[in-house]
Design a protein around this motif. Structure first.
Motif: not given
Length: 437
Positions: A311-312, A337
């Motif tokens: 999700w991150t 990310l």
């Protein structure tokens, strides 16, 4: 089948096994980064393929590696997982030698597009490598006790990251400086030299693992035909959901594969050296996160860290959607990310291994990795064709005043799939084995 901790042979201590696996992985990874990724793509892109054709090259490894689902009977043919790994690694690397030959016009067959020869060679190479890797990973899972899989596979992952962090950037920058001092024709043989050196190093990864035992499969199901096990594997709700989530993620990531590369090179004009600098940002972050993932895997399990990381990492595509040639530096946000794949790569694989039967897990690994790769490849091909159509029509979509161009449309579709992938892992158990007794 009851959950059991299959210990490695007494002669193969975990410290000795880990040390040899790390050395072998560093050799393989060094050779692999010198003959794949940016080096291969930038070389192939000089033949000016369309987005669809370039997507075909990108998806060829994943589609070809899907043959890894047949690793179980292939292992039986070679008489063991270790033998199958070594033999197929050698065969694959020999097939790959066709690729550097295309750097020289005199070696190209008349009337045949060199790009198609490269794609064919890549397909044969990765078909062998897909079978080889499944046999290798299954073999390694028996050389370390399950209670230490997190740290063991994290150490292997870390060795890959360290090499990927140092070697590509150094090689790319060295090659660029080298070419400035040499005549134009040097571009041809410099790529060939780097590629061949990579192949030799990859084959050298066999040496450190040569003396480790080839642990035989010890489950009752080993006498069954591979595909007769498939209904039993898919009957396990947790394993079924893990596979479905992994395949969903593979589809989402594959859809934007060609678009991401083409956008960086052709729109943002990112050179090879900067491409590897960006990759280094991702890898620097993956290194400590892989260590953390190994500890969390052994202590707390894999499902929750995996879902949180997925999700991150999903919003990374927002940075690409916002980047322009003047603001190319926004790519650093995306690559930062993507560093969370240090957690994802360790926990996702371990979750499959914990749900598979001990010693006889090649089919489960093949379904996870190779079928996932096949789906990512097919999605990548569709994504490339879709991007070609969008570019041809100069398509755009207006969402609440935000105008999305062809590349951004593909990124948005991929983003939706990435965000929803973790939902598949809800309710997955992490103890016990899949029902394959």
């Amino acid at each position: 089948m009851a959950n059991q901790d299959v210990s490695p042979p007494a002669s193969a201590s975990i410290a000795r096994v880990t040390r040899r696996v790390v050395i072998g992985q560093m050799l393989f990874s060094t050779g692999n980064v010198l003959s794949t990724g940016g080096f291969l793509y930038y070389f192939a892109n000089e033949f000016r393929p369309s987005a669809a054709l370039f997507a075909l090259l990108q998806v060829a490894p994943e589609v070809a590696e899907s043959l890894g689902v047949f690793a179980r009977p292939v292992v039986d043919t070679f008489g063991g997982r270790k033998r199958a790994w070594m033999a197929l690694l050698i065969i694959g690397r020999l097939a790959a030698l066709v690729i550097p030959a295309m750097a020289f016009p005199a070696l190209r067959p008349e009337g045949v597009d060199p790009f198609w020869i490269i794609v064919t060679s890549v397909a044969v190479w990765y078909a062998c490598q897909g079978l080889s890797f499944v046999a290798y990973l299954s073999w390694l899972s028996d050389l370390a006790p399950e209670r230490q899989w997190g740290r063991f596979f994290a150490a292997r992952q870390m060795s890959t990251i360290v090499v990927s962090l140092i070697v590509p950037v150094a090689a790319a920058m060295t090659r660029e400086r080298w070419l400035k001092q040499l005549p134009d024709g040097a571009r041809d043989w410099s790529f060939a030299a780097i590629f061949i050196a990579g192949g030799v190093l990859a084959l050298g990864s066999i040496v450190p693992l040569w003396r480790l035992p080839d642990v035989p499969r010890r489950t009752a199901s080993s006498s069954l035909q591979s595909w007769s096990l498939l209904p039993r594997i898919l009957a396990d709700r947790s394993l079924r959901r893990v596979l479905a989530g992994s395949w969903w993620l593979a589809l989402a990531q594959g859809l934007s594969q060609a678009a991401i590369f083409k956008f960086q090179v052709e729109v943002l004009h990112v050179p090879l050296s900067r491409y590897y600098v960006l990759s280094s940002v991702m890898l620097v972050l993956q290194l400590p996160l892989a260590v953390l993932a190994g500890r969390m895997s052994d202590r707390y399990g894999d499902r929750r860290p995996l879902m949180l990381a997925l999700w991150t990492v999903s919003p990374a595509l927002l940075f690409l959607m916002s980047a322009t040639p003047q603001t190319w530096w926004l790519l650093f946000g995306a690559y930062a990310l993507w560093g969370l794949f240090g957690i994802i790569n360790v926990c996702q694989q371990n979750l499959v291994l914990r749900l598979a039967p001990a010693t006889d897990n090649t089919l489960q690994l093949g379904l996870f990795r190779q079928v996932g790769g096949l789906l990512a490849g097919l999605a990548g091909l569709c994504g490339g064709l879709w991007l070609d159509d969008l570019l041809l029509d100069s398509a755009s979509v207006n969402i609440a005043g935000l105008v999305l161009g062809p590349f951004q449309i593909v990124f948005a579709a991929s983003l939706l799939g990435r965000i929803t992938a973790p939902l598949w892992f809800l309710g997955v158990r992490e103890s016990g084995r899949s029902g394959c007794a």
